[in-house]
Design an enzyme around this catalytic site. Structure first.
Site, PDB file in Angstrom:
ATOM      1  CG  ASP A   1      -3.366   6.628   8.590  1.00  7.92           C
ATOM      2  OD1 ASP A   1      -2.896   6.481   9.857  1.00  7.92           O
ATOM      3  OD2 ASP A   1      -3.485   5.849   7.766  1.00  7.92           O
TER       4      ASP A   1
ATOM      5  CG  HIS B   1      -1.130   3.060   9.716  1.00 10.96           C
ATOM      6  ND1 HIS B   1      -2.622   3.308   9.465  1.00 10.96           N
ATOM      7  CD2 HIS B   1      -1.281   1.784  10.097  1.00 10.96           C
ATOM      8  CE1 HIS B   1      -3.274   2.117   9.191  1.00 10.96           C
ATOM      9  NE2 HIS B   1      -2.225   1.312   9.779  1.00 10.96           N
TER      10      HIS B   1
ATOM     11  CB  SER C   1      -1.294  -1.690   8.674  1.00 11.03           C
ATOM     12  OG  SER C   1      -1.623  -1.403   9.969  1.00 11.03           O
TER      13      SER C   1
END
Length: 349
Positions: free
Chosen positions: A324, A327, A37
């Site tokens: 978040d 991340h 990610s």
């Protein structure tokens, strides 16, 4: 006459210097990225997985405020590295259905949020394993050959920068499912050995300039601090960070050895120390908050828990290291890229 010759000489030097500068960027035609990610720019959007972020407030600081599938408020390292190389301001996801052959020439990212070096990690999250990303890479090269010829494909293989970034999901999540087979040290070693195997396979497919990111201090991400860092202290989770350090300690010399063995350049890119220092000393880098994310209350919110219905999302994400609960923000990524890449990019030209 002497003055005219001097002017001509100075003009020649200026032209040569400018050409050299342009040539520096021209030597790297594309950026090709594999991983999770941190580097995903939208590959998970069309996958049957719960790990998605193609909805607000993700992307609120991306150009146009678009939620593109990047796990951040804005751009991610794939984009920032591409910009740093002078290639493009953003890097497309290979799975983007609107991608045209021409769009492939500057590179793509195959990264898929939630994946890892351990094949079990991708299975658990129903995302694209790093090994399947290599299969997609073969398709990518085949498409380049089909539309632009063998010479262009070889140019991309010989001169592009290939980046690999994974391990966080393995360490933070899959280890628990694999703990009947491994202890923390042996699992970290297994992941590092898998990373080396991945680099070998990528090199066999023709890649010549490969940079591999270290593990990050995953024990310091807000979610891990909330769940395992103590109810009131929410400190960094040392066992997780120690696994990351073990992974790095095994990976770094292995890649150094591989660099000597294989033709081309194999780089170990240490991001652990920089991110850890940012988290421990946020004010030093111009941040205000390091132990929680901007989205929601910042302690657990990720993916669908980070949504536009949550009234607690901050208004100034650039003050936060994390977007978040897992991340970093675009600004945090930018600080990392600016601090690190000049050190490493000089080795790939």
């Amino acid at each position: 006459m002497k003055f005219q010759l001097l002017c001509l000489a100075l003009l020649f030097i200026a032209v040569e210097t400018n050409a050299a500068k342009q040539g520096k960027n021209a030597t790297i035609p594309a950026l090709i990225v594999f991983g999770d990610s941190i580097m995903d720019t939208g590959n998970n959007n069309r996958l049957p997985t719960l790990l998605k972020c193609n909805f607000p407030p993700y992307g609120k600081d991306f150009p146009g405020g678009l939620a593109t599938g990047r796990f951040s408020d804005g751009r991610v390292p794939s984009d920032l590295i591409a910009e740093k190389l002078g290639i493009a301001k953003s890097l497309p996801a290979f799975m983007n259905p609107n991608l045209k052959p021409q769009d492939l020439l500057k590179g793509v990212t195959f990264a898929s949020g939630g994946t890892g070096y351990d094949p079990l990690t991708a299975k658990i999250m129903s995302v694209i394993s790093v090994w399947d990303q290599l299969t997609y890479f073969k398709q990518y090269i085949s498409t380049i050959k089909q539309h632009f010829g063998e010479k262009k494909a070889q140019d991309i293989l010989d001169h592009s920068f290939f980046v690999v970034c994974s391990s966080s999901n393995d360490l933070a999540h899959t280890f628990m499912a694999q703990s009947h087979k491994y202890d923390r040290t042996s699992y970290a070693n297994f992941l590092a050995d898998s990373a080396v195997k991945f680099v070998r396979e990528l090199h066999k497919l023709g890649a010549k300039k490969i940079g591999v990111f270290s593990a990050v201090p995953v024990g310091c991400v807000p979610l891990q601090r909330t769940v395992f860092g103590g109810l009131f202290t929410r400190g960094c989770v040392k066992p997780l960070n120690n696994m990351a350090k073990q992974f790095n300690a095994r990976l770094s010399p292995a890649l150094e050895s591989l660099d000597k063995e294989l033709d081309g350049v194999i780089l170990y890119i240490d991001v652990y120390d920089t991110l850890f220092d940012m988290i421990q000393h946020p004010a030093k880098y111009g941040f205000e908050v390091a132990d929680r994310g901007c989205c929601g209350r910042g302690s657990l919110a990720i993916s669908y828990m980070c949504n536009s219905l949550n009234p607690f999302t901050c208004s100034n994400s650039s003050a936060y290291i994390f977007w978040d609960s897992y991340h970093p923000t675009e600004r945090a990524y930018q600080v990392m890229v600016d601090n690190l890449l000049d050190k490493y990019l000089s080795k790939i030209y």
